[in-house]
Design an enzyme around this catalytic site. Structure first.
Site, PDB file in Angstrom:
ATOM      1  N   HIS A  32     -28.084 -27.796 -44.603  1.00 17.62           N
ATOM      2  CA  HIS A  32     -27.410 -27.808 -42.834  1.00 17.62           C
ATOM      3  C   HIS A  32     -25.585 -27.312 -43.339  1.00 17.62           C
ATOM      4  CE1 HIS A  32     -26.464 -28.652 -38.862  1.00 17.62           C
ATOM      5  NE2 HIS A  32     -25.524 -28.623 -38.953  1.00 17.62           N
ATOM      6  N   GLU A  33     -24.964 -28.013 -44.030  1.00 17.05           N
ATOM      7  CA  GLU A  33     -23.518 -28.002 -43.240  1.00 17.05           C
ATOM      8  C   GLU A  33     -22.881 -26.484 -44.819  1.00 17.05           C
ATOM      9  OE1 GLU A  33     -21.704 -29.328 -42.445  1.00 17.05           O
ATOM     10  OE2 GLU A  33     -22.796 -30.827 -41.414  1.00 17.05           O
ATOM     11  N   HIS A  36     -23.338 -23.517 -42.631  1.00 21.39           N
ATOM     12  CA  HIS A  36     -21.870 -23.236 -41.927  1.00 21.39           C
ATOM     13  C   HIS A  36     -20.945 -22.900 -42.308  1.00 21.39           C
ATOM     14  CE1 HIS A  36     -22.873 -25.410 -38.377  1.00 21.39           C
ATOM     15  NE2 HIS A  36     -23.521 -26.422 -38.805  1.00 21.39           N
TER      16      HIS A  36
END
Length: 262
Positions: A32-33, A36
Site C-alpha cells: 500500500h505504502e 503511494h
C-alpha cells in the site's frame, strides 16, 4: 516451538495463524505504502524515493500502533509516505492518483488472493494425502486472510476522514480551504480514534457478555467494514467462479468457509 510444546495441535494452529496474519498484514501495508511512493514519483515528486520509502523493507513502513491494530482487529495503518504535491506535474491529478494508488493496490491483491484461496479450498477434498490436505487448508486460510485484510484496508482508507486516503481523494476534487477540509484537518484524527475506540469496546463487550443482536451495530466502523468486505469478497469469488466455469467452486468456498450465505 513453545506454543507447540504447551498445547499440541491447537498451539501449532495458533502459531501458524499468527505467522499467516503477520505475513498478510506485511503484504497489505507495505505494498500500500510503496504504491503511494511510486505513483508520486511517476507524477514528478521524488520525496518518497529520497526518504528511502520505495522499498519492501517493513521497518521503513510499519507504524507500531497501526500494525498492532491490523493484527488484532483487521484494520490499521502504516507510516504515511512523505509526499510534496508542489512537485507534481499536474497538482490535482497527482493528488488523486497518489491518494487512490494504495487502495487500488490492495484491491488487486485481494482480487487474486480470492482466486487462490478458493482454489486451495476447492482442492482440499480432491487429494488423497493427509499432508496435502492440510497444506491446501493452510494455504486456503492464508489467501482468504490476505484477501479480507486487504479489503479491510481498502474500505478503512476510503473513509473521507483526515488523514486517510479517502480524505485526500475528496481534497483533490475540492476547492482550496473549503469548510469540510478545514474541519477534517482539525478534528479528523479525533473522529477516527473515536470510531476505533467504539469498535474495540463493542467487540470486547460482545466477547465477555451475552448482548442483544442489535448491539453490534453500535460499532459503526466495524459494521461498515464487515458489510463492504463481505460484499466485495462475494463479487470476487463469483467472478472467478464464472471465469473458471465452476459454480461448485463458489458454493464450496462459501458453504465450507463461511457456513453458508447468512
Amino acid at each position: 516451538m513453545i506454543f507447540a510444546a504447551l498445547g499440541g495441535g491447537d498451539a501449532i494452529d495458533y502459531l501458524i495463524t499468527i505467522l499467516m496474519t503477520f505475513a498478510a498484514v506485511y503484504i497489505a501495508l507495505v505494498f500500500h505504502e510503496v504504491a503511494h511512493g511510486l505513483v508520486a514519483k511517476w507524477n514528478g515528486d521524488y520525496t518518497a524515493k529520497y526518504a528511502g520509502r520505495l522499498t519492501l523493507n517493513p521497518l521503513k513502513h510499519i507504524d507500531l500502533i497501526g500494525f498492532i491494530m491490523m493484527m488484532l482487529v483487521g484494520f490499521g495503518y502504516a507510516k504515511p509516505v512523505p509526499v510534496n504535491p508542489n512537485n507534481f506535474k499536474h497538482y490535482r491529478r497527482g493528488m488523486f492518483a497518489v491518494a487512490i494508488a494504495g487502495v487500488v493496490t490492495n484491491l488487486i491483491i485481494a482480487f487474486f488472493a480470492t482466486l487462490f484461496g478458493g482454489l486451495f479450498y476447492f482442492g482440499m477434498e480432491r487429494v488423497s494425502s493427509q499432508g496435502a490436505y492440510y497444506a491446501m487448508y493452510y494455504f486456503g486460510e492464508f489467501f482468504n486472510l490476505l484477501a479480507r485484510i486487504n479489503l479491510s484496508l481498502v474500505f478503512f482508507n476510503l473513509l473521507p476522514i483526515y488523514p486517510l486516503d479517502g480524505f485526500r481523494i475528496v481534497e483533490s476534487f475540492s476547492r482550496f480551504g473549503n469548510r469540510y477540509c478545514r474541519f477534517m484537518r482539525t478534528n479528523g484524527r479525533y473522529i477516527l480514534w473515536g470510531l476505533v475506540a467504539i469498535s474495540f469496546i463493542v467487540s470486547m463487550a460482545g466477547s465477555y457478555a451475552a448482548l442483544p443482536y442489535w448491539f453490534k451495530y453500535i460499532d459503526v466502523l466495524g459494521t461498515y467494514l464487515r458489510v463492504c468486505v463481505n460484499a466485495v469478497n462475494w463479487v470476487f469469488v463469483s467472478f472467478w467462479s464464472l471465469m473458471i466455469g465452476s459454480r461448485d467452486l463458489l458454493l464450496y468456498v462459501f458453504v465450507w468457509r463461511y457456513g453458508g450465505f447468512a
